[in-house]
Motif scaffolding. Structure first.
Motif, mmCIF file in Angstrom:
data_model
loop_
_atom_site.group_PDB
_atom_site.id
_atom_site.type_symbol
_atom_site.label_atom_id
_atom_site.label_comp_id
_atom_site.label_asym_id
_atom_site.label_seq_id
_atom_site.Cartn_x
_atom_site.Cartn_y
_atom_site.Cartn_z
ATOM 1 N N UNK A 276 0.875 -1.327 -0.120
ATOM 2 C CA UNK A 276 -0.106 0.019 0.068
ATOM 3 C C UNK A 276 0.806 1.258 0.280
ATOM 4 N N UNK A 277 1.930 1.157 0.885
ATOM 5 C CA UNK A 277 2.789 2.337 0.966
ATOM 6 C C UNK A 277 3.519 2.689 -0.246
ATOM 7 N N UNK A 278 3.911 1.712 -1.148
ATOM 8 C CA UNK A 278 4.601 1.828 -2.302
ATOM 9 C C UNK A 278 3.714 2.508 -3.270
ATOM 10 N N UNK A 279 2.606 1.665 -3.592
ATOM 11 C CA UNK A 279 1.528 2.274 -4.456
ATOM 12 C C UNK A 279 0.936 3.373 -4.410
ATOM 13 N N UNK A 280 0.680 3.791 -3.123
ATOM 14 C CA UNK A 280 0.225 5.058 -2.598
ATOM 15 C C UNK A 280 1.179 6.305 -3.220
ATOM 16 N N UNK A 281 2.498 5.966 -2.994
ATOM 17 C CA UNK A 281 3.512 6.743 -3.483
ATOM 18 C C UNK A 281 3.723 6.941 -5.096
ATOM 19 N N UNK B 25 -8.137 -4.241 -0.645
ATOM 20 C CA UNK B 25 -7.280 -3.223 -1.060
ATOM 21 C C UNK B 25 -6.794 -3.140 -2.467
ATOM 22 N N UNK B 26 -6.427 -4.282 -3.191
ATOM 23 C CA UNK B 26 -5.870 -4.277 -4.236
ATOM 24 C C UNK B 26 -6.571 -4.656 -5.452
ATOM 25 N N UNK C 34 -7.385 0.007 -4.823
ATOM 26 C CA UNK C 34 -8.554 0.734 -4.819
ATOM 27 C C UNK C 34 -8.832 2.073 -4.493
ATOM 28 N N UNK C 35 -9.781 2.739 -5.179
ATOM 29 C CA UNK C 35 -9.901 4.257 -4.673
ATOM 30 C C UNK C 35 -10.496 4.534 -3.467
ATOM 31 N N UNK C 36 -10.998 3.340 -2.987
ATOM 32 C CA UNK C 36 -11.756 3.417 -1.752
ATOM 33 C C UNK C 36 -11.496 2.136 -0.905
ATOM 34 N N UNK C 37 -10.749 2.148 0.253
ATOM 35 C CA UNK C 37 -10.236 0.750 1.090
ATOM 36 C C UNK C 37 -11.275 0.594 1.983
ATOM 37 N N UNK C 38 -11.998 -0.391 1.925
ATOM 38 C CA UNK C 38 -12.854 -1.087 3.010
ATOM 39 C C UNK C 38 -11.957 -1.960 3.892
ATOM 40 N N UNK C 39 -11.714 -1.335 5.009
ATOM 41 C CA UNK C 39 -10.763 -1.846 6.087
ATOM 42 C C UNK C 39 -11.273 -3.047 6.668
ATOM 43 N N UNK C 40 -10.496 -3.897 7.206
ATOM 44 C CA UNK C 40 -11.070 -5.038 8.028
ATOM 45 C C UNK C 40 -11.545 -4.452 9.503
ATOM 46 N N UNK D 133 -3.760 5.351 3.989
ATOM 47 C CA UNK D 133 -2.660 4.253 4.759
ATOM 48 C C UNK D 133 -2.788 4.518 6.276
ATOM 49 N N UNK D 134 -2.998 3.678 7.090
ATOM 50 C CA UNK D 134 -3.090 3.832 8.512
ATOM 51 C C UNK D 134 -1.987 4.827 8.974
ATOM 52 N N UNK D 135 -2.226 5.735 9.785
ATOM 53 C CA UNK D 135 -1.426 6.909 10.342
ATOM 54 C C UNK D 135 -0.350 6.162 11.181
ATOM 55 N N UNK D 136 -0.572 4.964 11.813
ATOM 56 C CA UNK D 136 0.749 4.456 12.361
ATOM 57 C C UNK D 136 1.806 4.093 11.287
ATOM 58 N N UNK D 137 1.513 3.906 10.100
ATOM 59 C CA UNK D 137 2.662 3.453 9.250
ATOM 60 C C UNK D 137 2.980 4.899 8.773
#
Length: 270
Positions: free
Chosen positions: A8-13, A56-57, A67-73, A104-108
């Motif tokens: 997620x991190x790489x794709x978002x960037x 996610x993907x 995906x443009x909108x992520x449905x989180x677990x 992406x999560x704030x923690x990451x």
């Protein structure tokens, strides 16, 4: 960081679809995720993880995108999610940030730390290395600004004849001292070296030493910095010295005891 979080991190960037091989290389280069042996996660593992998380993907034409909108677990819904591009510490250009980019999560995202440029010029004789600046220094884009760190107090005691506490680049450059760090960027919880997640990327210190031949000595601000340097970069052909860490986290020595060792810096500048 888990592998799917790294993807997620790489794709978002990147901002668009990538092949699994491209994603695997980016993840490895930034040391976001490593296998147990420290090796790169293969492309097939990236594809398998993307298939495992269809929320996610999307995989199309051999490439993976978000995906443009992520449905989180359920477990992830409890985390505050924000766009990585809101952070000035983001390693990616803001031009690639779009309103509809996935989250992406704030923690990451908040754990990604990026170091500072070297304070070096043609007159630098001694290069002092840390591991990576603390959060306060990164936010203010200057070295050793945590008020509990004794670095500037020690340097001023040794080289400043006035009552004003100098904390700037020109003050050090006039003395012949340069500053930089072993690590360039990486994931770290908080400011301490113990907070690093995975292996941060390293600065090109050997290239800097080749460029600035005036640098005759390296001084490591603490044993942790020296160990990180040997592990990530290796030995160099100039004298190296390990001084006690100026961080308040190193409490085995008093300020006066640290100052006594750091006084050797004067000899290195002659």
């Amino acid at each position: 960081m888990t592998l799917h979080e790294a993807i997620i991190y790489v794709l978002e960037g990147y901002g668009s679809a990538m092949s699994s091989a491209e994603i695997a290389k980016k993840i490895f280069d930034k040391k976001l995720y490593l296998q147990q042996a420290g090796s790169m996660a293969p492309a097939k593992q990236i594809r398998a993880r993307a298939r495992k998380y269809p929320q996610f993907f999307i995989i199309e034409d051999g490439k993976i995108c978000l995906k443009t909108s992520l449905d989180f677990t359920d477990s992830q819904k409890n985390k505050t999610s924000i766009n990585l591009c809101q952070f000035t510490s983001s390693p990616f250009p803001k031009s690639k940030c779009k309103e509809n980019l996935p989250f992406i999560s704030q923690e990451v995202s908040s754990n990604f730390k990026q170091g500072l440029a070297p304070w070096v010029n043609e007159k630098t004789k001694v290069l002092i290395l840390g591991t990576m600046p603390g959060d306060i220094s990164i936010q203010q884009q200057s070295y050793y600004l945590n008020p509990r760190n004794a670095f500037w107090k020690i340097i001023n005691k040794l080289f400043n004849s006035t009552s004003r506490l100098e904390k700037n680049r020109s003050f050090l450059n006039n003395i012949g001292i340069g500053l930089w760090d072993v690590y360039k960027e990486g994931l770290r919880k908080g400011s301490l070296d113990t907070g690093f997640i995975g292996n941060p990327s390293t600065n090109e210190i050997k290239d800097l030493l080749n460029k600035y031949q005036s640098i005759k000595s390296l001084v490591f601000n603490g044993q942790n910095t020296y160990k990180a340097f040997l592990k990530a970069i290796g030995k160099v052909n100039i004298p190296c010295y390990v001084f006690p860490s100026t961080s308040s986290a190193y409490s085995r020595m008093t300020f006066e005891e640290k100052l006594k060792v750091w006084t050797k810096l004067k000899e290195l500048l002659k």
